[in-house]
Scaffold this active site. Structure first.
Site, PDB file in Angstrom:
ATOM      1  N   LYS A 148      45.645 -34.139  30.080  1.00 56.33           N
ATOM      2  CA  LYS A 148      44.730 -34.715  28.779  1.00 56.33           C
ATOM      3  C   LYS A 148      45.017 -33.759  27.473  1.00 56.33           C
ATOM      4  CE  LYS A 148      40.005 -36.327  27.781  1.00 56.33           C
ATOM      5  NZ  LYS A 148      40.582 -37.604  27.282  1.00 56.33           N
ATOM      6  N   HIS A 202      38.856 -32.312  32.690  1.00 52.12           N
ATOM      7  CA  HIS A 202      39.939 -33.143  32.958  1.00 52.12           C
ATOM      8  C   HIS A 202      41.129 -32.872  33.433  1.00 52.12           C
ATOM      9  CE1 HIS A 202      37.036 -35.498  30.631  1.00 52.12           C
ATOM     10  NE2 HIS A 202      37.582 -36.589  31.100  1.00 52.12           N
TER      11      HIS A 202
END
EC number: 1.17.1.8
Length: 251
Positions: A140, A136
Protein backbone atom coordinates in the site's frame (compact mmCIF):
# COMPACT_ATOMS: atom_id res chain seq x y z
CA UNK A 1 -31.01 -1.57 -18.74
CA UNK A 2 -27.38 -2.68 -18.60
CA UNK A 3 -24.94 0.01 -17.48
CA UNK A 4 -21.56 0.09 -19.20
CA UNK A 5 -18.76 0.67 -16.69
CA UNK A 6 -15.10 1.50 -17.31
CA UNK A 7 -12.54 0.58 -14.65
CA UNK A 8 -9.40 2.67 -14.23
CA UNK A 9 -6.76 0.76 -12.29
CA UNK A 10 -8.07 -2.53 -13.68
CA UNK A 11 -4.61 -4.11 -13.57
CA UNK A 12 -4.41 -3.88 -9.77
CA UNK A 13 -5.92 -6.26 -7.21
CA UNK A 14 -8.90 -4.04 -6.41
CA UNK A 15 -9.38 -3.32 -10.10
CA UNK A 16 -9.45 -7.03 -10.88
CA UNK A 17 -12.03 -7.56 -8.14
CA UNK A 18 -14.26 -4.73 -9.39
CA UNK A 19 -13.96 -5.98 -12.97
CA UNK A 20 -14.98 -9.49 -11.94
CA UNK A 21 -17.98 -8.21 -9.99
CA UNK A 22 -19.10 -6.17 -13.00
CA UNK A 23 -18.71 -9.10 -15.39
CA UNK A 24 -20.62 -11.46 -13.10
CA UNK A 25 -23.52 -9.07 -12.51
CA UNK A 26 -26.70 -8.90 -14.56
CA UNK A 27 -27.04 -5.12 -14.51
CA UNK A 28 -23.51 -4.03 -15.48
CA UNK A 29 -21.19 -4.56 -18.44
CA UNK A 30 -17.44 -3.99 -18.48
CA UNK A 31 -16.93 -1.34 -21.16
CA UNK A 32 -13.20 -0.87 -20.65
CA UNK A 33 -10.42 -1.73 -18.25
CA UNK A 34 -7.23 0.35 -18.25
CA UNK A 35 -4.24 0.77 -15.96
CA UNK A 36 -3.67 3.75 -13.69
CA UNK A 37 -1.55 5.43 -16.35
CA UNK A 38 -3.75 4.36 -19.27
CA UNK A 39 -5.27 6.58 -21.92
CA UNK A 40 -8.40 8.10 -20.41
CA UNK A 41 -10.00 8.59 -23.81
CA UNK A 42 -10.61 4.83 -23.74
CA UNK A 43 -13.28 5.26 -21.06
CA UNK A 44 -15.47 7.67 -23.02
CA UNK A 45 -17.74 4.92 -24.39
CA UNK A 46 -18.81 3.98 -20.87
CA UNK A 47 -21.85 5.21 -18.93
CA UNK A 48 -19.93 5.36 -15.65
CA UNK A 49 -16.40 5.00 -14.30
CA UNK A 50 -14.87 3.19 -11.35
CA UNK A 51 -11.56 4.68 -10.24
CA UNK A 52 -9.35 2.27 -8.29
CA UNK A 53 -6.10 3.70 -9.58
CA UNK A 54 -3.24 5.24 -7.58
CA UNK A 55 -3.53 8.20 -5.17
CA UNK A 56 -1.41 10.37 -7.47
CA UNK A 57 -3.49 9.50 -10.55
CA UNK A 58 -6.96 9.54 -9.01
CA UNK A 59 -7.67 13.32 -9.16
CA UNK A 60 -6.85 13.33 -12.87
CA UNK A 61 -9.22 10.42 -13.48
CA UNK A 62 -12.06 12.00 -11.52
CA UNK A 63 -11.58 15.41 -13.17
CA UNK A 64 -11.67 13.77 -16.61
CA UNK A 65 -14.84 11.81 -15.79
CA UNK A 66 -16.64 14.85 -14.37
CA UNK A 67 -15.59 17.03 -17.29
CA UNK A 68 -17.07 14.49 -19.73
CA UNK A 69 -20.28 14.03 -17.77
CA UNK A 70 -19.54 10.52 -16.51
CA UNK A 71 -20.67 9.42 -13.06
CA UNK A 72 -17.69 8.08 -11.13
CA UNK A 73 -17.20 5.76 -8.18
CA UNK A 74 -13.87 6.39 -6.43
CA UNK A 75 -12.29 3.58 -4.46
CA UNK A 76 -8.77 5.02 -4.43
CA UNK A 77 -7.16 6.18 -1.17
CA UNK A 78 -5.71 9.62 -0.57
CA UNK A 79 -8.91 11.66 -0.79
CA UNK A 80 -8.52 14.29 1.91
CA UNK A 81 -11.17 16.88 2.75
CA UNK A 82 -9.27 19.40 0.59
CA UNK A 83 -9.36 17.12 -2.46
CA UNK A 84 -13.02 16.38 -1.91
CA UNK A 85 -13.84 20.10 -1.66
CA UNK A 86 -12.15 20.70 -5.02
CA UNK A 87 -14.26 17.98 -6.66
CA UNK A 88 -17.42 19.34 -5.04
CA UNK A 89 -16.70 22.72 -6.63
CA UNK A 90 -16.23 21.17 -10.07
CA UNK A 91 -19.38 19.06 -9.79
CA UNK A 92 -21.35 22.13 -8.65
CA UNK A 93 -20.02 24.13 -11.61
CA UNK A 94 -21.04 21.31 -13.93
CA UNK A 95 -24.55 21.30 -12.44
CA UNK A 96 -24.80 25.08 -12.81
CA UNK A 97 -24.01 24.63 -16.49
CA UNK A 98 -26.91 22.18 -16.80
CA UNK A 99 -25.07 18.85 -16.54
CA UNK A 100 -25.66 16.70 -13.46
CA UNK A 101 -22.82 14.36 -12.48
CA UNK A 102 -22.63 12.00 -9.52
CA UNK A 103 -19.41 11.22 -7.66
CA UNK A 104 -19.29 8.60 -4.90
CA UNK A 105 -16.03 8.48 -2.93
CA UNK A 106 -15.63 5.35 -0.81
CA UNK A 107 -12.65 5.13 1.57
CA UNK A 108 -13.53 1.50 2.40
CA UNK A 109 -16.00 -0.88 0.75
CA UNK A 110 -16.17 -3.17 3.79
CA UNK A 111 -19.54 -2.84 5.50
CA UNK A 112 -17.96 -3.81 8.83
CA UNK A 113 -15.38 -1.06 8.48
CA UNK A 114 -18.07 1.53 7.77
CA UNK A 115 -19.95 0.45 10.88
CA UNK A 116 -16.78 0.55 13.00
CA UNK A 117 -16.10 4.09 11.80
CA UNK A 118 -19.65 5.12 12.70
CA UNK A 119 -19.31 3.58 16.15
CA UNK A 120 -16.04 5.48 16.62
CA UNK A 121 -17.70 8.79 15.69
CA UNK A 122 -20.35 8.18 18.33
CA UNK A 123 -17.80 7.26 21.01
CA UNK A 124 -15.64 10.32 20.24
CA UNK A 125 -18.04 12.58 22.17
CA UNK A 126 -17.37 10.69 25.40
CA UNK A 127 -13.55 10.51 25.42
CA UNK A 128 -10.98 13.29 25.22
CA UNK A 129 -8.04 10.98 24.50
CA UNK A 130 -8.21 9.22 21.10
CA UNK A 131 -5.66 7.60 18.80
CA UNK A 132 -5.91 5.50 15.63
CA UNK A 133 -3.66 2.63 14.55
CA UNK A 134 -4.16 1.33 11.03
CA UNK A 135 -2.34 -1.52 9.29
CA UNK A 136 -2.22 -2.59 5.65
CA UNK A 137 -0.02 -4.75 3.45
CA UNK A 138 3.46 -3.54 2.59
CA UNK A 139 2.44 -2.76 -1.00
CA UNK A 140 0.00 0.00 0.00
CA UNK A 141 1.55 3.25 -1.15
CA UNK A 142 -0.25 5.92 0.83
CA UNK A 143 -0.51 6.52 4.56
CA UNK A 144 -2.56 7.21 6.53
CA UNK A 145 -5.20 5.13 4.83
CA UNK A 146 -8.36 6.71 3.47
CA UNK A 147 -10.33 4.85 6.12
CA UNK A 148 -8.20 6.29 8.93
CA UNK A 149 -8.56 9.80 7.53
CA UNK A 150 -12.31 9.36 7.22
CA UNK A 151 -12.56 7.99 10.77
CA UNK A 152 -10.54 10.84 12.28
CA UNK A 153 -12.48 13.49 10.38
CA UNK A 154 -15.85 12.04 11.42
CA UNK A 155 -14.76 11.82 15.05
CA UNK A 156 -13.55 15.42 14.99
CA UNK A 157 -16.79 16.57 13.34
CA UNK A 158 -18.84 14.78 15.99
CA UNK A 159 -16.87 16.50 18.75
CA UNK A 160 -17.24 19.89 17.06
CA UNK A 161 -21.00 19.40 16.74
CA UNK A 162 -21.11 18.63 20.48
CA UNK A 163 -19.19 21.83 21.29
CA UNK A 164 -15.99 20.00 22.19
CA UNK A 165 -12.47 20.91 21.17
CA UNK A 166 -9.47 18.92 20.01
CA UNK A 167 -8.61 15.70 21.80
CA UNK A 168 -5.76 15.47 24.30
CA UNK A 169 -2.74 14.45 22.21
CA UNK A 170 0.51 15.24 24.07
CA UNK A 171 3.98 15.45 22.53
CA UNK A 172 2.72 15.64 18.94
CA UNK A 173 5.93 17.44 17.97
CA UNK A 174 7.69 14.06 18.14
CA UNK A 175 7.68 12.11 14.87
CA UNK A 176 6.88 8.82 16.58
CA UNK A 177 3.54 10.27 17.71
CA UNK A 178 2.04 9.74 14.26
CA UNK A 179 0.40 12.11 11.81
CA UNK A 180 -2.24 14.51 13.05
CA UNK A 181 -5.53 14.12 11.17
CA UNK A 182 -8.19 16.57 12.37
CA UNK A 183 -6.17 16.80 15.59
CA UNK A 184 -6.16 13.04 16.20
CA UNK A 185 -2.88 11.03 16.07
CA UNK A 186 -2.92 8.33 13.39
CA UNK A 187 -0.25 5.63 13.26
CA UNK A 188 0.29 3.60 10.08
CA UNK A 189 1.76 0.10 9.81
CA UNK A 190 2.72 -1.45 6.47
CA UNK A 191 3.42 -5.15 6.93
CA UNK A 192 3.52 -8.27 4.78
CA UNK A 193 0.68 -10.68 5.47
CA UNK A 194 -1.81 -7.96 6.48
CA UNK A 195 -4.92 -7.18 4.42
CA UNK A 196 -6.37 -4.31 6.47
CA UNK A 197 -6.88 -3.59 10.16
CA UNK A 198 -7.83 -0.52 12.14
CA UNK A 199 -7.99 0.05 15.89
CA UNK A 200 -9.43 3.22 17.40
CA UNK A 201 -8.39 3.63 21.03
CA UNK A 202 -10.35 5.81 23.46
CA UNK A 203 -8.74 6.60 26.81
CA UNK A 204 -10.79 7.58 29.83
CA UNK A 205 -10.36 7.70 33.60
CA UNK A 206 -9.51 4.14 34.62
CA UNK A 207 -10.51 2.59 31.28
CA UNK A 208 -9.63 2.13 27.63
CA UNK A 209 -12.17 1.38 24.90
CA UNK A 210 -10.88 -0.18 21.66
CA UNK A 211 -12.96 -0.41 18.49
CA UNK A 212 -11.27 -2.86 16.15
CA UNK A 213 -12.03 -4.01 12.64
CA UNK A 214 -9.98 -6.40 10.52
CA UNK A 215 -10.43 -7.36 6.89
CA UNK A 216 -9.36 -10.96 6.38
CA UNK A 217 -10.07 -11.26 2.66
CA UNK A 218 -10.92 -8.95 -0.27
CA UNK A 219 -14.24 -10.79 -0.36
CA UNK A 220 -15.29 -8.39 2.42
CA UNK A 221 -15.42 -5.60 -0.18
CA UNK A 222 -17.82 -7.26 -2.62
CA UNK A 223 -21.16 -6.27 -1.03
CA UNK A 224 -20.03 -2.66 -0.64
CA UNK A 225 -18.78 -2.45 -4.23
CA UNK A 226 -22.13 -3.68 -5.57
CA UNK A 227 -24.02 -1.34 -3.26
CA UNK A 228 -22.05 1.66 -4.51
CA UNK A 229 -22.24 0.61 -8.17
CA UNK A 230 -26.01 0.30 -8.01
CA UNK A 231 -26.30 3.72 -6.37
CA UNK A 232 -24.18 5.40 -9.05
CA UNK A 233 -26.83 5.85 -11.79
CA UNK A 234 -29.03 7.95 -9.48
CA UNK A 235 -26.19 9.73 -7.68
CA UNK A 236 -26.08 13.53 -7.74
CA UNK A 237 -23.33 15.75 -6.40
CA UNK A 238 -20.58 14.28 -4.22
CA UNK A 239 -21.23 11.51 -1.70
CA UNK A 240 -18.47 10.39 0.67
CA UNK A 241 -18.57 6.92 2.18
CA UNK A 242 -21.14 4.15 2.10
CA UNK A 243 -22.81 5.75 5.13
CA UNK A 244 -25.77 7.35 3.39
CA UNK A 245 -26.22 4.29 1.16
CA UNK A 246 -26.61 2.21 4.33
CA UNK A 247 -29.23 4.56 5.75
CA UNK A 248 -27.05 6.66 8.06
CA UNK A 249 -28.12 9.92 6.46
CA UNK A 250 -25.90 12.49 4.83
CA UNK A 251 -22.16 11.91 5.13
Amino acid sequence: MTIRVAVVGATGRMGALVSRIIEESDDFELAAGIGSKGELADILDADAVVDVSLPAASPRVVDFAVEHGLDVLVGTSGWTSERIAAVEAKVAAKAAAGSEVGVIIVPNFSLGSVLATRFAATAARFFDSIEVIEAHGSSKIDSPSGTAIRTAELMAAERTAAGQGLVAAPHTDQRARGEQVAGIPVHSIRLQGVVAKQDVLFGGTGEVLTLSHETLSPAAYEAGILLALRALPTASGVTVGLDSLLGFGES
